[in-house]
Design a protein around this motif. Structure first.
Motif, PDB file in Angstrom:
ATOM      1  N   SER A  54      95.430 -18.967 -35.974  1.00 35.44           N
ATOM      2  CA  SER A  54      95.130 -19.660 -37.236  1.00 35.44           C
ATOM      3  C   SER A  54      95.229 -21.179 -37.094  1.00 35.44           C
ATOM      4  O   SER A  54      95.308 -21.889 -38.100  1.00 35.44           O
ATOM      5  CB  SER A  54      96.084 -19.167 -38.328  1.00 35.44           C
ATOM      6  OG  SER A  54      97.430 -19.294 -37.909  1.00 35.44           O
ATOM      7  N   ALA A  88      87.078 -14.032 -37.788  1.00 38.23           N
ATOM      8  CA  ALA A  88      87.350 -12.732 -38.386  1.00 38.23           C
ATOM      9  C   ALA A  88      86.616 -11.616 -37.642  1.00 38.23           C
ATOM     10  O   ALA A  88      87.150 -10.499 -37.500  1.00 38.23           O
ATOM     11  CB  ALA A  88      86.939 -12.755 -39.863  1.00 38.23           C
ATOM     12  N   LEU A 103      94.912 -19.948 -45.336  1.00 39.48           N
ATOM     13  CA  LEU A 103      93.556 -19.690 -45.819  1.00 39.48           C
ATOM     14  C   LEU A 103      92.742 -18.942 -44.765  1.00 39.48           C
ATOM     15  O   LEU A 103      92.057 -17.949 -45.057  1.00 39.48           O
ATOM     16  CB  LEU A 103      92.884 -21.028 -46.158  1.00 39.48           C
ATOM     17  CG  LEU A 103      91.564 -20.959 -46.909  1.00 39.48           C
ATOM     18  CD1 LEU A 103      91.797 -20.408 -48.323  1.00 39.48           C
ATOM     19  CD2 LEU A 103      90.926 -22.362 -47.002  1.00 39.48           C
ATOM     20  N   ARG A 104      92.834 -19.406 -43.530  1.00 39.64           N
ATOM     21  CA  ARG A 104      92.115 -18.728 -42.435  1.00 39.64           C
ATOM     22  C   ARG A 104      92.610 -17.287 -42.270  1.00 39.64           C
ATOM     23  O   ARG A 104      91.828 -16.368 -42.053  1.00 39.64           O
ATOM     24  CB  ARG A 104      92.341 -19.476 -41.123  1.00 39.64           C
ATOM     25  CG  ARG A 104      91.619 -20.799 -41.036  1.00 39.64           C
ATOM     26  CD  ARG A 104      91.737 -21.361 -39.610  1.00 39.64           C
ATOM     27  NE  ARG A 104      91.295 -22.734 -39.580  1.00 39.64           N
ATOM     28  CZ  ARG A 104      91.904 -23.706 -38.916  1.00 39.64           C
ATOM     29  NH1 ARG A 104      92.992 -23.444 -38.215  1.00 39.64           N
ATOM     30  NH2 ARG A 104      91.419 -24.921 -38.928  1.00 39.64           N
ATOM     31  N   THR A 105      93.919 -17.133 -42.357  1.00 38.44           N
ATOM     32  CA  THR A 105      94.496 -15.798 -42.200  1.00 38.44           C
ATOM     33  C   THR A 105      94.029 -14.868 -43.325  1.00 38.44           C
ATOM     34  O   THR A 105      93.722 -13.687 -43.084  1.00 38.44           O
ATOM     35  CB  THR A 105      96.037 -15.896 -42.182  1.00 38.44           C
ATOM     36  OG1 THR A 105      96.421 -16.814 -41.145  1.00 38.44           O
ATOM     37  CG2 THR A 105      96.680 -14.552 -41.924  1.00 38.44           C
ATOM     38  N   GLU A 154      91.224 -14.976 -44.888  1.00 38.44           N
ATOM     39  CA  GLU A 154      89.844 -14.583 -44.605  1.00 38.44           C
ATOM     40  C   GLU A 154      89.790 -13.421 -43.611  1.00 38.44           C
ATOM     41  O   GLU A 154      88.973 -12.503 -43.754  1.00 38.44           O
ATOM     42  CB  GLU A 154      89.045 -15.770 -44.059  1.00 38.44           C
ATOM     43  CG  GLU A 154      88.784 -16.857 -45.108  1.00 38.44           C
ATOM     44  CD  GLU A 154      88.260 -18.162 -44.509  1.00 38.44           C
ATOM     45  OE1 GLU A 154      88.067 -19.118 -45.275  1.00 38.44           O
ATOM     46  OE2 GLU A 154      88.060 -18.222 -43.269  1.00 38.44           O
ATOM     47  N   ASP A 169      90.865 -10.265 -45.381  1.00 30.16           N
ATOM     48  CA  ASP A 169      89.747  -9.769 -46.193  1.00 30.16           C
ATOM     49  C   ASP A 169      88.722  -9.031 -45.334  1.00 30.16           C
ATOM     50  O   ASP A 169      88.216  -7.968 -45.721  1.00 30.16           O
ATOM     51  CB  ASP A 169      89.069 -10.935 -46.935  1.00 30.16           C
ATOM     52  CG  ASP A 169      89.935 -11.464 -48.076  1.00 30.16           C
ATOM     53  OD1 ASP A 169      90.891 -10.744 -48.469  1.00 30.16           O
ATOM     54  OD2 ASP A 169      89.681 -12.581 -48.547  1.00 30.16           O
ATOM     55  N   ALA A 170      88.414  -9.603 -44.190  1.00 33.80           N
ATOM     56  CA  ALA A 170      87.429  -8.968 -43.296  1.00 33.80           C
ATOM     57  C   ALA A 170      87.949  -7.631 -42.782  1.00 33.80           C
ATOM     58  O   ALA A 170      87.200  -6.649 -42.678  1.00 33.80           O
ATOM     59  CB  ALA A 170      87.110  -9.907 -42.127  1.00 33.80           C
TER      60      ALA A 170
END
Lengths: 391, 391
Positions: free
Chosen positions: A162, A172, A218-220, A222, A225-226
């Motif tokens: 991240s 992702a 935020l990256r994590t 995403e 979510d994927a």
């Protein structure tokens, strides 16, 4: 020359106790210097504070064993510190904790050497749950083969990068592909996601640290979510360190914290500022770890030289602090000496100082023993159980 | 949890050989990483070069044991390297060499702790000559009392600070007064002068280094003149390191060199330039010491991550060099990882690299074993005999 022997020379022929830095019951003034000392009261307060935090916020605390490399410190973290698992960086380090009966171990790192993968696959024989991270499909295949050989269960987490820029997949799509590979591999159980942003931890200023952590979170999110979209929601999302754990906790997406340094503290974390601009070592966490040293030379006006050098504390995070002595400043460290600026000339030969090392993890790894103090009395002598076990 | 035991947990319950990094006869590819490895051929060439130098110039070579902390390396230095004595920085370190039969040991440092003075005074029981430095009258008195208790002879040298600013008296008068105190003390033998200018050693540019060394030599000469004038000519004048020994030799006032790093070399000494502007590691001294590491992650384009970090090499003298691989650069070291910039993406998982550590002395002290290689074959496994012995 003496005769050759299969016993390492540094262990051979010693009178019992001769090379221990202290024994329980001794006073601080009797501890051999330089020595790694622990203030057991300060340590307990740090552990209880973190325990209260994780209990309040419903987080699992998987403390980092690489910091202290001590079975005894981990036991205390379980007993009073809210810890319900440990992470290790190396298989040989994890073996020490597994052998000692620790029942939940995550190797928070990639293991790629075939012989170490084989040892990893045997770790559950001690009766605990064992997990490991992967950041490449080849790792999944190697782990599956080792699990097939030994027959023990193994949990596997996808490591996502991240922002630290070290190990871990980027993006992702790569994370989902790895989670699918783990799920498809016989004998491996897909156990979640590791996302640890190490380079955030030591950003001194609160808002900078929060902003950098927010970006990593935020990256994590995403990636999570994927994974969910692919039908692979991570049951565990693990990461965070002493500098950032409040951010991961309030993100709502992490389930598990991997803090280590909060227990002992060091000079580098001491400089980090909290939301109110206070240093971490002024109120939040107490210095529990010190290198005890004594003055061996006052031949120069305004300076004292002590007996702790680079073989007793490491310097990659800067100079140590002289604890509780505001007039004294460490100005240099060489192999076996520290130089202390002493403008008033107050230090005397034999006087003892507590140095707060710049960086606790590698400093602890230099020593064989922790000398645990209750006040000025030695209460326990704990081995640095996994010292040197970096393979 | 497992039962308590008096055996340190990191040594208990291991299968024989399980935790050795290699065994003689193995190939380099079988060595467990990270490991401290020695190129025995390069080591021998370094030792022979220094042997030729001291023989040509009539200097005594008292090699520095603090660098390698290895009885086996010292034996080789005696056999082929022209060494006729050792210096150590700590009594516990010296005990290892004394027990192994080394017959001429100088503690090139101040010893002020009463218990360590007592152990020092017993060191000659192993049959060798033992010497120590002093920089204060109180040290002379303490040593005399310990010698009276144990009855062994002890040589004592005045330590003079010729510019390093660490231990050692300043000024010729103080040196003369100390020499007189040693001579007057019962049981102590006044054996000469130590003048080691440590801060000169790593000045990269030749002329700067020569000028700084010349200044220290000039100061030392003044002290020698004062000692002579007082009827106390020093039979030994000892000092010098790998960066300066040619200057002390050509000064005509030194009798003994204390070089250490020349045997192994490191990245920091490698940058030092000789009189012709060539790096020390290009022709003069060969890199004989490496940390063997292997790639564990290539998840990021243009980068590989290996398994050697701050617990396998120290960073106070900067980043390690990647040996023999000009396209690769180490860009960062954390607790258990090194990051390698690999713009062409040539590195593969499991590939092994030799890292030249920034600073050899504290790096050696992190490890339990030297793996000695002849070409790509393991020839010997030597204990880091005095690892951790900094008291």
């Amino acid at each position: 020359m003496a005769q050759e022997s299969s016993v390492p020379q540094h262990l051979a022929g010693l009178e019992p106790g001769f090379d221990l830095p202290a024994l329980p019951g001794m006073s601080l003034s009797e501890v051999q210097t330089p020595a790694l000392i622990l203030d057991l009261d300060a340590l307990a307060r740090n552990l209880r504070r973190m325990s209260t935090f994780v209990a309040t916020h419903g987080m699992k605390l998987r403390v980092h064993g690489k910091m202290h490399r001590s079975v005894d410190v981990y036991r205390l973290q379980e007993q009073i510190g809210g810890a319900s698992g440990i992470c290790c960086q190396k298989v040989s380090e994890a073996e020490v904790f597994a052998r000692a009966g620790v029942k939940d171990i995550l190797i928070s790192n990639e293991v790629r050497d075939p012989r170490m993968i084989d040892r990893l696959a045997q770790l559950p024989r001690f009766g605990g749950r064992v997990a490991v991270c992967v950041d490449a499909p080849g790792a999944v295949a190697d782990l599956a083969q080792a699990v097939a050989r030994h027959g023990y269960p193994l949990d596997v987490l996808v490591e996502y990068d991240s922002g630290a820029g070290r190990c871990g997949v980027q993006g992702a799509d790569a994370a989902v592909a790895l989670a699918q590979a783990i799920t498809a591999a016989e004998g491996l159980r897909y156990a979640g996601l590791q996302s640890y942003q190490g380079s955030v931890q030591h950003l001194t200023e609160f808002n900078s640290r929060r902003a950098a952590a927010a970006e990593a979170i935020l990256r994590t999110a995403e990636v999570i979510d994927a994974l969910k979209a692919a039908g692979l929601p991570p049951e565990t999302v693990t990461g965070a360190g002493t500098g950032s754990y409040t951010f991961e906790t309030s993100s709502g997406i992490y389930t598990e914290l991997q803090c280590g340094s909060y227990a002992f503290m060091d000079a580098d974390y001491g400089r980090v500022l909290d939301i109110e601009g206070r240093r971490f070592d002024e109120g939040l966490w107490e210095n529990a770890l010190f290198v005890l040293t004594q003055v061996i030379s006052t031949a120069k006006p305004g300076q004292a030289v002590t007996d702790a050098g680079l073989k007793s504390l490491t310097m990659e995070s800067g100079l140590p602090l002289v604890f509780g002595r505001p007039g004294l400043t460490c100005t240099g460290v060489s192999d076996e000496h520290s130089q202390i600026r002493d403008p008033e000339g107050v230090l005397r030969i034999g006087e003892r100082l507590r140095l707060v090392p710049g960086h606790c993890d590698p400093t602890c790894n230099l020593h064989d023993w922790y000398v645990g103090l209750r006040g000025d009395q030695v209460e326990v002598l704990w081995p640095v159980s996994a010292r040197g076990r970096s393979y």
